[in-house]
Design a protein around this motif. Structure first.
Motif, PDB file in Angstrom:
ATOM      1  N   SER A  81       0.748  -1.461   0.017  1.00 22.71           N
ATOM      2  CA  SER A  81       0.076  -0.006  -0.078  1.00 22.71           C
ATOM      3  C   SER A  81       0.892   1.487   0.218  1.00 22.71           C
ATOM      4  O   SER A  81       0.728   2.238  -0.589  1.00 22.71           O
ATOM      5  N   GLN A  82       2.269   1.115   0.957  1.00 18.76           N
ATOM      6  CA  GLN A  82       2.526   2.314   0.869  1.00 18.76           C
ATOM      7  C   GLN A  82       3.485   2.119  -0.820  1.00 18.76           C
ATOM      8  O   GLN A  82       3.907   3.756  -1.258  1.00 18.76           O
ATOM      9  N   LEU A  83       3.697   1.685  -1.480  1.00 19.17           N
ATOM     10  CA  LEU A  83       4.527   1.260  -2.549  1.00 19.17           C
ATOM     11  C   LEU A  83       3.389   1.890  -3.730  1.00 19.17           C
ATOM     12  O   LEU A  83       3.820   2.943  -4.979  1.00 19.17           O
ATOM     13  N   VAL A  84       2.416   1.909  -3.852  1.00 24.13           N
ATOM     14  CA  VAL A  84       1.317   1.598  -4.783  1.00 24.13           C
ATOM     15  C   VAL A  84       1.447   3.214  -4.065  1.00 24.13           C
ATOM     16  O   VAL A  84       0.662   4.335  -5.106  1.00 24.13           O
ATOM     17  N   ALA A  85       1.019   4.242  -2.918  1.00 26.03           N
ATOM     18  CA  ALA A  85       0.663   5.138  -2.417  1.00 26.03           C
ATOM     19  C   ALA A  85       1.880   6.676  -3.343  1.00 26.03           C
ATOM     20  O   ALA A  85       1.191   7.501  -4.276  1.00 26.03           O
ATOM     21  N   ALA A  86       3.393   5.492  -3.626  1.00 22.42           N
ATOM     22  CA  ALA A  86       3.665   6.339  -3.869  1.00 22.42           C
ATOM     23  C   ALA A  86       3.834   6.570  -5.611  1.00 22.42           C
ATOM     24  O   ALA A  86       4.598   7.687  -5.603  1.00 22.42           O
ATOM     25  N   LEU A  87       3.315   5.395  -5.999  1.00 22.00           N
ATOM     26  CA  LEU A  87       2.988   5.756  -7.701  1.00 22.00           C
ATOM     27  C   LEU A  87       2.154   6.400  -7.879  1.00 22.00           C
ATOM     28  O   LEU A  87       2.118   7.183  -9.123  1.00 22.00           O
TER      29      LEU A  87
END
Length: 125
Positions: A81-87
Motif C-alpha cells: 500500500s505504501q508503494l502504490v501510494a508512492a506510484l
C-alpha cells in the motif's frame, strides 16, 4: 528552526528520468511482493488438527509457521500500500515532496526507501 536540507544541501532533482527510475524500482518491488505472496500462500492455509496424521508438536510447529506466514503477508500488504501510494505521487507529480511540510525529501532518503512520504524532520516528529 531551519530545515536540515538547507544545511545538508540535498534536493530530490525529480526530473522525468529520475521519476521513471523510481517508478521502475517501485514496480519491480511490487512484482517481488506478489511473488512472495504466491510462495507464502501455502503457509497460510488452515492447519489440519487430525491426531492421526501429525503429532502434537508437529501441529504446534504448523500453527506457529502459519502465524508467521500470516504476519509476513500483513507486512507485505502494508509495504504494497505504501508503494502504490508512492506510484500515485509519481503520477500526480508529488513524489519527492514531504506530505506534511511540502519540502523536498532528500534523494538519499528516497533511494533508501522510495515509499518515504515525509522528509526526515517531519518523520522524526
Amino acid at each position: 528552526m531551519a530545515k536540515s536540507k538547507a544545511v545538508i544541501g540535498y534536493t530530490t532533482f525529480m526530473d522525468e528520468k529520475t521519476a521513471k527510475k523510481f517508478h521502475d524500482r517501485i514496480t519491480a518491488r511490487l512484482v517481488e511482493l506478489d511473488s512472495a505472496d504466491d510462495l507464502g500462500a501455502a503457509g497460510q492455509a488452515t492447519v489440519t488438527l487430525d491426531q492421526q496424521s501429525v503429532g502434537r508438536l508437529s501441529r504446534m510447529d504448523a500453527l506457529q509457521n502459519q502465524a508467521m506466514a500470516k504476519a509476513s503477508h500483513a507486512r507485505r500488504m502494508v509495504e504494497r500500500s505504501q508503494l502504490v501510494a508512492a506510484l500515485r505521487r509519481i503520477e500526480e507529480g508529488e513524489f519527492g515532496y514531504c506530505e506534511d511540510c511540502g519540502d523536498d525529501i532528500a534523494l538519499p532518503r528516497l533511494e533508501l526507501d522510495p515509499a518515504a512520504a515525509k522528509c526526515i524532520d517531519c518523520a522524526r516528529g
